[in-house]
Structure formats: structure tokens, C-alpha cells
Scaffold this motif. Structure first.
Motif, PDB file in Angstrom:
ATOM      1  N   ASP A  26      50.616  43.697  38.396  1.00 30.32           N
ATOM      2  CA  ASP A  26      49.172  43.468  38.602  1.00 30.32           C
ATOM      3  C   ASP A  26      48.692  43.928  40.167  1.00 30.32           C
ATOM      4  N   GLY A  27      49.186  45.101  40.171  1.00 30.66           N
ATOM      5  CA  GLY A  27      49.056  45.764  41.619  1.00 30.66           C
ATOM      6  C   GLY A  27      47.703  46.610  41.622  1.00 30.66           C
ATOM      7  N   CYS A  28      46.888  46.526  40.530  1.00 30.30           N
ATOM      8  CA  CYS A  28      45.689  47.440  40.500  1.00 30.30           C
ATOM      9  C   CYS A  28      44.562  46.540  41.473  1.00 30.30           C
ATOM     10  N   ILE A  29      43.424  47.203  41.462  1.00 29.74           N
ATOM     11  CA  ILE A  29      42.359  46.624  42.529  1.00 29.74           C
ATOM     12  C   ILE A  29      41.536  45.558  41.422  1.00 29.74           C
ATOM     13  N   TRP A  30      41.869  44.262  41.991  1.00 27.77           N
ATOM     14  CA  TRP A  30      41.280  43.191  40.884  1.00 27.77           C
ATOM     15  C   TRP A  30      39.675  43.378  41.171  1.00 27.77           C
ATOM     16  N   GLY A  31      39.221  43.107  40.046  1.00 27.32           N
ATOM     17  CA  GLY A  31      37.586  43.323  39.878  1.00 27.32           C
ATOM     18  C   GLY A  31      37.317  44.624  39.385  1.00 27.32           C
ATOM     19  N   SER A  32      38.312  45.711  39.292  1.00 23.62           N
ATOM     20  CA  SER A  32      37.898  46.769  38.848  1.00 23.62           C
ATOM     21  C   SER A  32      38.524  47.209  37.682  1.00 23.62           C
ATOM     22  N   SER A  33      38.902  46.130  36.940  1.00 26.36           N
ATOM     23  CA  SER A  33      39.664  46.500  35.551  1.00 26.36           C
ATOM     24  C   SER A  33      38.820  45.511  34.376  1.00 26.36           C
ATOM     25  N   SER A  55      41.167  48.667  27.358  1.00 24.78           N
ATOM     26  CA  SER A  55      41.576  48.271  28.672  1.00 24.78           C
ATOM     27  C   SER A  55      40.994  49.141  29.595  1.00 24.78           C
ATOM     28  N   VAL A  56      40.529  48.742  30.818  1.00 26.94           N
ATOM     29  CA  VAL A  56      40.215  49.757  31.850  1.00 26.94           C
ATOM     30  C   VAL A  56      40.766  49.189  33.244  1.00 26.94           C
ATOM     31  N   THR A  57      41.662  50.002  33.800  1.00 24.14           N
ATOM     32  CA  THR A  57      42.454  49.596  35.093  1.00 24.14           C
ATOM     33  C   THR A  57      42.133  50.571  35.799  1.00 24.14           C
ATOM     34  N   GLY A  58      41.682  49.739  37.126  1.00 21.36           N
ATOM     35  CA  GLY A  58      41.340  50.758  38.332  1.00 21.36           C
ATOM     36  C   GLY A  58      42.225  51.176  39.217  1.00 21.36           C
ATOM     37  N   GLU A  59      42.425  52.255  39.557  1.00 18.76           N
ATOM     38  CA  GLU A  59      43.729  52.605  40.448  1.00 18.76           C
ATOM     39  C   GLU A  59      43.423  52.512  41.923  1.00 18.76           C
ATOM     40  N   VAL A  60      44.413  52.516  42.807  1.00  7.69           N
ATOM     41  CA  VAL A  60      44.173  52.689  44.117  1.00  7.69           C
ATOM     42  C   VAL A  60      44.272  54.319  44.228  1.00  7.69           C
ATOM     43  N   ALA A  61      43.109  54.776  44.516  1.00  5.08           N
ATOM     44  CA  ALA A  61      42.733  56.467  44.341  1.00  5.08           C
ATOM     45  C   ALA A  61      43.706  56.839  45.611  1.00  5.08           C
TER      46      ALA A  61
END
Length: 545
Positions: A44-51, A87-93
Motif C-alpha cells: 500500500d505504498g501508492c498515492i492514496w486517492g489516486s487509485s 484496478s487503477v493504481t497511481g504511482e509515484v512518478a
């Protein structure tokens, strides 16, 4: 119990509060994708809210939105082959990614990157992917070149064909970009701008544009030496400037190459470079000395600061000065001082205010003849009949002649004092003239004398300067407020300059030297091949009065 009415009991439902019949758990962390804040990241290291996660029925389709509304995926009925958990997971760019534009590499700055699962899913027909992001931190060039990119297996980014972006600015100067792309399958997608490390509006490398100083602000991209590295970030360079002095001609070169003066007299060299200068005099000239800054004295200098060196070339021409004035006043020193200043040797011939003038055999010993008449008028100003014949023979043999006289036409120009003789017209290029109009100043004209003056004249006697016109291919050499004041002839075999103003009226010795120096330049070229330049001085041994 089954709190979400999905037919999965509470004890085994991986999302007990959200209906998820398929129970998809991409990252196998025990939390179903539809309720997992990071569906593809067990830590759960993604950007919360961007997934986001959602079960999409194939028959009716659906919309997948991230919690922050930044990404929307519109799936139409029939786009899926079966019911699917998406599922969509936002990454730290990353700060920088590699872009590919056909044959051109590039560097991008991702605004947002999303991983779409299941990876490798292929739609029956393309679906619309929309990204909405705050791009206020980007500059105008970056905002203008935003696009949607697909990240391939190798990690490079390729622009999705047909993707488009628009940017709107709010009154509070917030810039929001909306990008759309039609995608045919799942992978990782990003909204990407060109990388601009120094924020100067020029991308580091984008398509066929490349910043010549990517880490130094330089929007003007100045590259003085044309080496592809902008001046703003290049190792310090210093300018070497060469100035040519003397009446002679020559070219100064350098090692390392760069100086070719002549034509290129200023060059940039990297700090610490040792430059060796070379002096290459033309035929009829000789190298005299280096000068300028102290480090220039031997022609070898180290570029630790801007340097300014001088090179002196002198003419090897032998000059005969014909003193044809009446000594009231005696103006000979005007010419001898100027010649001495120019380091040019000369012999003297004094007509004693008469027609005792040098014959052709005497003139033939000299490359250049300077003739002046001072204040003389009423009888003997300028060459008489025999003198003109001798001068014509001399010039036909290949030579150079200057006559400065305000009364040559008055004394030798026929009964009306203004009709040119055949020598005046044919060899000096004098056409219609008007005596005694006066000239208060003198300004150089044409390719040779242009740029000289204007000189405010100070006559040591009365101003009786003439107005001239050029004939037979002659050129205007000097002008004044009274009209054309001097004409020149540049013939294949000889060159001549007639000045209807006494050069002794020039205000300073330096001015006289300047005019004579340009005259000697005018005389240079393919004339003078009589042995003087080779050191054969036998022709100079004839005695003269």
C-alpha cells in the motif's frame, strides 16, 4: 451474514462492505481490489486517492474513477469479453523518463503515471482514458507539449497516437490540464511533459529540440563558438583580438586555428589555451613587430583573460616625394613626417617651383610617387607638359601616383584654368572641374577610402580647393561640402589618386598618415614586381636632384 449482498459470506468476503462478486485481489494482500487503497501494491505504498478498483460487467460496461477524480476510464457495453475487475493504481512518478519519437530520443517529466490491471487486457474496441491534473508547476512550453504516453516493457515511454491535451487557467493562476487518449489494452499510462531541468522554456531533449545548457537557465540558447554547448554553461572562454597596423598588407593566423586576420580578427579560446600567432606578409610587405598586451610581444600567449594584440606590416615600396610648392609656406614636413610615422623610406625631388621635374627614367626607380604643390599658383603647380609625358610613361610601366594640388588645374588646365589635359583625363580620371570652389572638410568615399574622415580642414594658406568629376572609369575617392574633391583610377597596370585639396590642410599629422596609409593599401596588389621586395636594390642607386 452478507453485509454487501454480493453472495459472499462475511467471514470470507475480501471486501465485506462493497459488493465484489469476483473477489479480485491483484496484489494478494487479502483486500479486494474494489476496496484496496492500492490494488496493485501489497505494501500500500501508492498515492492514496489516486487509485481505484471496480467490477465492470461486460454486458453493460461502466466507469472507473480514482478517488481524487484525476483518472476516468469509460468502458462501453461489449468492450469487455467477460465481467472483469479493473484496478487503477497511481504511482509515484519518476523525475525523468526516457521518451521515444521515432528516430529521436527524448526526456520526459511525468505529471502522473497509472498502472491499469489486469495487465495485458485487450478491449474489443478502444476505450477512452481521461486524466485531469494540476500542471501549474510546469512552464508554458511544457504545458503546450503535454500528451498521454504508454510505458513499454523496457520502461521507455511512447506517445499514444491521437492523444490530446488542453490546459485551462483559472483566475487564481491555477493551470489544469485535461488529456484524453483512446487505448486498446491495459498497461501503464502517464500524462507526460518534456523534461526542462533548468525551467528556461527549452526542453532538455524533446523530439528534434535539445537545450544546449540543460542544467543552466539560458532561454536565448546563445552559442557563440557554434560547438553545441551554450555560452551560459561552457567552460570560460576569452577573446583574442588582433589589430593590424602599418601600411603593408598581410594575414595573421593562429595555432590552434581560429584567427585568420584579414577576415577573422577576433576568436574565442578556452581558458588556459596557449595560442601561437603567425605573421604572413603579402608580397611587397614585411612583418615588423607584435604589440598590444604584454603577453603578445613574442606572438605566443596564454588565454587566461581577454587579450588584444597588434601586428604591424609595412610596405617595402620605395617612394619619391616631389616637392613642388613655393615654400610660402613650406609644407614638405607634412608629407615626410607622415611617411616617417608609417615607417616608409622615401627620396626627395625639389622642383624649386619650376618645371625642373623628374624624367621617366628617374620615376621608374620608384614604386610610388607623391607629388604636392602647396600654395603655388600662377605658373608651376603640378607637372608641366614634359612632366606629364614622363608620368604617363611611368604609369604605363606599372606604378602608383598621388597628386595633391588645389591649383594644378588652374595652372595647367588651359586658358580657362579648368579644362583637363589628356594626361589629367586619361591617367588621373579628371573630368569637368570648377576651380576655387573651396572645401571646408574632406570625407573618404568608395571601397578603399570610404570610412576615412570626415576631416575638418585647416588650410595653412588660402582655400582654393577645386570641385571635380570622374571620367573614364575613375572613381570618387573623397568628397566635401563643395562637391567631389578627389578621384582615383584603378587600372590593370597602374593606380592613381588626384586630390584637388591640399593634404596639408588635414588637421593633424595622424590624419595625413591615415590617408597616406590607405593610399598605400590602394597601391598594393599585383603592381611592384621590380626586385625591391626580393632585396635587389640596384634600381635605387640612381642619384636625383
Amino acid at each position: 451474514p452478507d453485509h454487501d449482498s454480493d453472495g459472499i459470506g462475511l467471514s470470507v468476503d475480501n471486501c465485506p462492505g462493497i459488493s465484489n462478486i469476483l473477489q479480485s485481489d491483484v496484489d494478494s494482500d487479502g483486500d479486494g481490489d474494489v476496496c484496496d487503497p492500492c490494488p496493485a501494491d501489497a505494501a500500500d505504498g501508492c498515492i492514496w486517492g489516486s487509485s481505484a478498483g471496480a467490477e465492470v460487467p461486460a454486458a453493460v460496461g461502466g466507469t472507473v474513477n480514482t478517488a481524487d477524480g484525476a483518472l476516468t476510464l469509460e468502458i462501453e457495453p461489449g468492450d469487455l469479453g467477460s465481467d472483469t475487475t479493473i484496478s487503477v493504481t497511481g504511482e509515484v512518478a519518476a523525475d525523468e523518463v526516457e521518451l521515444v519519437f521515432g528516430a529521436f530520443p527524448g526526456s520526459g517529466a511525468p505529471v502522473a503515471v497509472y498502472e491499469l490491471r489486469p495487465d495485458g487486457l485487450v478491449f474489443a474496441s478502444p476505450v477512452t482514458l481521461t486524466m485531469v491534473m494540476d500542471v501549474s508547476d510546469l512552464n508554458d512550453n511544457q504545458r503546450a507539449n503535454l500528451a498521454v504516453y504508454l510505458r513499454d516493457i523496457g520502461g521507455t515511454y511512447q506517445q499514444v497516437p491521437g492523444s490530446s491535451c488542453s490546459v485551462e487557467e483559472s483566475p487564481s493562476e491555477i493551470f489544469v490540464a485535461t488529456c484524453q487518449a483512446e487505448i486498446s489494452g491495459f498497461s501503464s499510462y502517464g500524462m507526460v511533459a518534456p523534461l526542462d531541468s533548468d525551467d528556461d522554456g527549452v526542453p532538455d531533449q524533446f523530439n528534434d529540440v535539445e537545450d544546449n545548457c540543460p542544467d543552466t537557465f539560458n532561454p536565448d540558447q546563445v552559442d557563440t563558438d557554434g560547438d553545441g554547448v551554450g555560452d551560459a554553461c561552457e567552460v570560460p572562454h576569452y577573446t583574442l583580438s588582433i589589430t593590424l597596423f602599418g601600411a603593408g598588407l598581410g594575414v595573421v593566423t593562429s595555432d590552434p586555428a581560429g584567427i585568420n586576420c584579414g577576415s577573422d580578427c577576433d576568436e574565442l579560446y578556452q581558458t588556459g589555451t596557449t595560442v601561437t600567432l603567425g605573421a604572413n606578409p603579402d608580397a611587397g610587405s614585411l612583418f615588423v613587430a607584435w604589440g598590444g598586451d604584454a603577453d603578445c610581444s613574442d606572438g605566443v600567449l596564454e588565454m587566461t583573460e581577454d587579450r588584444s594584440c597588434t601586428t604591424t606590416f609595412d610596405l617595402r615600396a620605395a617612394v619619391l616625394v616631389v616637392d613642388d610648392d613655393d615654400n610660402a609656406p613650406d609644407v614638405l614636413s607634412t608629407y615626410t613626417t607622415a611617411l616617417t610615422t608609417l615607417a616608409i623610406d622615401y627620396d626627395l625631388w625639389d622642383t624649386a617651383n619650376s618645371d625642373l621635374e623628374p624624367e621617366a627614367w628617374v620615376l621608374s626607380n620608384y614604386d610610388v610617387v607623391l607629388w604636392f604643390t602647396g600654395a603655388e599658383f600662377g605658373g608651376y603647380a603640378g607637372p608641366g607638359i614634359a612632366g606629364e609625358v614622363a608620368l604617363a610613361t611611368y604609369l604605363d610601366g606599372g606604378a602608383c601616383f598621388l597628386l595633391s594640388s588645389q591649383d594644378y588645374l588652374y595652372d595647367r588646365g588651359g586658358p580657362t584654368h579648368d579644362v583637363p589635359t589628356s594626361f589629367m583625363a586619361g591617367y588621373l580620371g579628371i573630368g569637368v572641374c570648377e576651380s576655387d570652389v573651396g572645401q571646408a572638410s574632406l570625407t573618404g568615399e568608395g571601397s578603399c577610402f570610404g570610412g576615412l574622415g570626415p576631416y575638418t580642414l585647416a588650410y595653412p594658406f588660402s582655400d582654393r580647393a577645386d570641385r571635380l568629376s570622374a571620367v573614364g572609369g575613375a572613381s570618387l575617392a573623397f568628397s566635401g561640402p563643395g562637391g567631389d574633391a578627389a578621384v582615383s583610377v584603378e587600372n590593370l597596370g597602374y593606380r592613381s589618386l588626384y586630390v584637388g585639396v591640399p593634404l596639408e590642410a588635414l588637421p593633424t599629422t595622424e590624419d595625413v598618415s591615415e590617408v597616406l596609409g590607405e593610399f598605400f593599401v590602394f597601391c598594393s596588389g599585383s603592381l611592384f614586381a621590380d626586385g625591391f621586395e626580393s632585396g635587389n636594390l640596384s634600381g635605387w642607386a640612381n642619384s636625383v636632384p
